[in-house]
Design a protein around this motif. Structure first.
Motif, PDB file in Angstrom:
ATOM      1  N   LEU A 135      -2.576   1.875  -6.425  1.00 58.34           N
ATOM      2  CA  LEU A 135      -1.517   1.978  -5.417  1.00 58.34           C
ATOM      3  C   LEU A 135      -1.955   2.896  -4.275  1.00 58.34           C
ATOM      4  O   LEU A 135      -1.719   2.589  -3.096  1.00 58.34           O
ATOM      5  N   LYS A 136      -2.593   3.998  -4.599  1.00 60.04           N
ATOM      6  CA  LYS A 136      -3.059   4.928  -3.566  1.00 60.04           C
ATOM      7  C   LYS A 136      -4.095   4.272  -2.660  1.00 60.04           C
ATOM      8  O   LYS A 136      -4.109   4.509  -1.448  1.00 60.04           O
ATOM      9  N   GLN A 137      -4.937   3.446  -3.231  1.00 58.90           N
ATOM     10  CA  GLN A 137      -5.931   2.737  -2.413  1.00 58.90           C
ATOM     11  C   GLN A 137      -5.252   1.773  -1.444  1.00 58.90           C
ATOM     12  O   GLN A 137      -5.641   1.680  -0.282  1.00 58.90           O
ATOM     13  N   LEU A 138      -4.231   1.061  -1.925  1.00 54.71           N
ATOM     14  CA  LEU A 138      -3.496   0.152  -1.042  1.00 54.71           C
ATOM     15  C   LEU A 138      -2.812   0.929   0.085  1.00 54.71           C
ATOM     16  O   LEU A 138      -2.813   0.494   1.243  1.00 54.71           O
ATOM     17  N   ILE A 139      -2.223   2.067  -0.258  1.00 56.58           N
ATOM     18  CA  ILE A 139      -1.519   2.870   0.744  1.00 56.58           C
ATOM     19  C   ILE A 139      -2.497   3.451   1.759  1.00 56.58           C
ATOM     20  O   ILE A 139      -2.222   3.457   2.965  1.00 56.58           O
ATOM     21  N   LYS A 140      -3.636   3.941   1.290  1.00 55.09           N
ATOM     22  CA  LYS A 140      -4.639   4.491   2.211  1.00 55.09           C
ATOM     23  C   LYS A 140      -5.090   3.447   3.214  1.00 55.09           C
ATOM     24  O   LYS A 140      -5.220   3.720   4.411  1.00 55.09           O
ATOM     25  N   THR A 141      -5.336   2.245   2.730  1.00 55.06           N
ATOM     26  CA  THR A 141      -5.746   1.157   3.632  1.00 55.06           C
ATOM     27  C   THR A 141      -4.639   0.846   4.631  1.00 55.06           C
ATOM     28  O   THR A 141      -4.896   0.650   5.830  1.00 55.06           O
ATOM     29  N   ALA A 142      -3.392   0.822   4.143  1.00 55.33           N
ATOM     30  CA  ALA A 142      -2.265   0.532   5.024  1.00 55.33           C
ATOM     31  C   ALA A 142      -2.081   1.633   6.063  1.00 55.33           C
ATOM     32  O   ALA A 142      -1.743   1.354   7.224  1.00 55.33           O
ATOM     33  N   LEU A 143      -2.297   2.894   5.671  1.00 54.57           N
ATOM     34  CA  LEU A 143      -2.167   4.006   6.621  1.00 54.57           C
ATOM     35  C   LEU A 143      -3.234   3.941   7.698  1.00 54.57           C
ATOM     36  O   LEU A 143      -2.970   4.186   8.877  1.00 54.57           O
ATOM     37  N   ILE A 144      -4.459   3.593   7.306  1.00 56.00           N
ATOM     38  CA  ILE A 144      -5.554   3.480   8.274  1.00 56.00           C
ATOM     39  C   ILE A 144      -5.271   2.369   9.280  1.00 56.00           C
ATOM     40  O   ILE A 144      -5.523   2.501  10.476  1.00 56.00           O
ATOM     41  N   ASN A 145      -4.699   1.268   8.769  1.00 59.14           N
ATOM     42  CA  ASN A 145      -4.415   0.119   9.638  1.00 59.14           C
ATOM     43  C   ASN A 145      -3.038   0.198  10.301  1.00 59.14           C
ATOM     44  O   ASN A 145      -2.619  -0.756  10.955  1.00 59.14           O
ATOM     45  N   HIS A 146      -2.354   1.308  10.095  1.00 61.22           N
ATOM     46  CA  HIS A 146      -1.024   1.498  10.684  1.00 61.22           C
ATOM     47  C   HIS A 146      -0.055   0.380  10.302  1.00 61.22           C
ATOM     48  O   HIS A 146       0.738  -0.088  11.113  1.00 61.22           O
ATOM     49  N   GLU A 147      -0.123  -0.043   9.053  1.00 57.94           N
ATOM     50  CA  GLU A 147       0.720  -1.153   8.602  1.00 57.94           C
ATOM     51  C   GLU A 147       2.169  -0.738   8.379  1.00 57.94           C
ATOM     52  O   GLU A 147       3.055  -1.585   8.286  1.00 57.94           O
ATOM     53  N   PHE A 148       2.430   0.570   8.259  1.00 62.52           N
ATOM     54  CA  PHE A 148       3.799   1.012   8.024  1.00 62.52           C
ATOM     55  C   PHE A 148       4.627   1.040   9.303  1.00 62.52           C
ATOM     56  O   PHE A 148       5.837   1.181   9.258  1.00 62.52           O
TER      57      PHE A 148
END
Length: 383
Positions: free
Chosen positions: A19-32
């Motif tokens: 889950l942390k890996q998915l969130i880190k990727t999403a944070l880098i890509n500004h998906e939130f």
């Protein structure tokens, strides 16, 4: 057998890592927020829930584990739930809502309040339906204000939790005189249930138990109809739900909260302004069977002794008296309080003080002339 178990890897840690890996990727890509036009953003996005960053220290992990547990450690589902929660928080304006003056504190401070801790050290939140006024929610604007106040209260309360230790609440819902019973105005019921669903969906694993007390005969059917019909499908939610009718409410509360911490209106001993006793002064519980007397003896010497006694549910013929019995045979028994019958309209907690000049004992006598068992709470101390 699951390959994770075979390999000796903790499945919870594995799910948390994924889950942390998915969130880190999403944070880098500004998906939130929204995808960045820059394929390689210079600074990764920062996203907070309850004032704690999604990626950080052990407190961050504690929050992620809550989302994982509510989705049975299905990583993709937990990730989707987090994204939806972050989106809802931004749309609702949760982070800016915390410091706003909504002008409802005086109206709703008796509706929802924090008081004491349960036996696990969790803060206890009381939700008192009897304090609602239906006409306050007759308009969409007022309902929205109520929802904002409820979310604001939740946020302020959650930020007082120590996510390195205690990270949940015990929630008590008092349905006595629930104003939605007459069906004259469904706006109140709808507002309560809307808030309940918002909290359930966006604040996973924050409430350890939902204890519903003073539940009327129609209570379960009503709650299923208005808001629990979808939540009841969640096995996790079912395990957190406790229902108790009026006669069983104090007994049910005492399973989770010590009597010293339970407010007096719910059968306990806690009341504001009690100068003689605090929550640290522990009480004893005894059972008085129908048609019997129960003497409570308090050995004392030369001192001033003070005591509290309470029968949970005075309804029915219950009497109380107090006397001092000296140790020396020639001494005389002193009647402190003569026998009197207590009814529900009398004081809920009896508190007396007596100055003693010689060794002996205080004897409190509870006589149960009713046909039901009575629970007695008492405590004493020397001043």
């Amino acid at each position: 057998m699951d390959q994770t178990v075979k390999s000796g890897i903790d499945p919870e840690k594995k799910a948390l890592h994924e889950l942390k890996q998915l969130i880190k990727t999403a944070l880098i890509n500004h998906e939130f927020t929204s995808p960045s036009p820059d394929p390689k953003p210079i600074k990764e996005e920062e996203v907070f829930i309850w004032g704690i960053p999604l990626i950080g220290d052990e407190k961050s992990d504690a929050i992620l584990l809550k989302f994982l547990r509510t989705r049975d450690f299905k990583v993709e589902e937990a990730f989707t739930m987090i994204k939806n929660t972050v989106k809802w928080r931004k749309e609702f304006g949760v982070d800016t809502l915390i410091d706003e003056d909504l002008g409802l504190s005086n109206d709703l401070e008796k509706v929802v309040f924090m008081n004491g801790f349960d036996k696990e050290g969790r803060p206890v939140c009381y939700h008192v339906c009897d304090e609602f006024e239906s006409n306050k929610f007759s308009s969409e604007e007022n309902t929205q204000k109520f929802l904002e106040w409820g979310i604001q209260f939740a946020e302020k309360s959650i930020r007082k939790l120590d996510f390195g230790g205690v990270s949940t609440f015990l929630q008590i819902h008092d349905l006595k005189n629930f104003p939605g019973a007459d069906k004259s105005d469904d706006s109140l019921v709808a507002a309560i249930c809307q808030l309940f669903v918002l909290l359930h969906v966006n604040y996973p694993e924050i409430v350890a138990k939902h204890v519903f007390i003073n539940v009327p005969w129609w209570g379960l059917a009503l709650w299923r109809m208005f808001c629990l019909r979808t939540l009841f499908h969640s096995q996790g939610f079912k395990s957190k739900l406790v229902l108790a009718g009026p006669s069983k409410s104090p007994e049910t509360l005492f399973k989770y909260i010590s009597p010293e911490q339970v407010p007096v209106q719910y059968g306990g001993l806690y009341r504001e302004g009690n100068d003689e006793f605090s929550c640290a002064d522990l009480a004893e519980k005894i059972l008085v069977k129908p048609g019997t007397k129960k003497p409570i003896e308090i050995p004392i010497s030369k001192c001033v002794v003070v005591w509290e006694v309470r029968v949970v549910g005075w309804e029915g013929a219950v009497s109380y008296c107090a006397e001092f019995v000296p140790n020396n045979e020639p001494g005389y028994t002193v009647r402190i309080k003569k026998k009197r019958f207590i009814c529900s309209s009398d004081e809920q907690v009896i508190c007396h003080k007596f100055k003693v000049g010689k060794p002996g004992k205080i004897v409190l006598t509870i006589e149960n002339c009713s046909y039901k068992n009575k629970m007695v709470l008492y405590r004493s101390k020397v001043n």
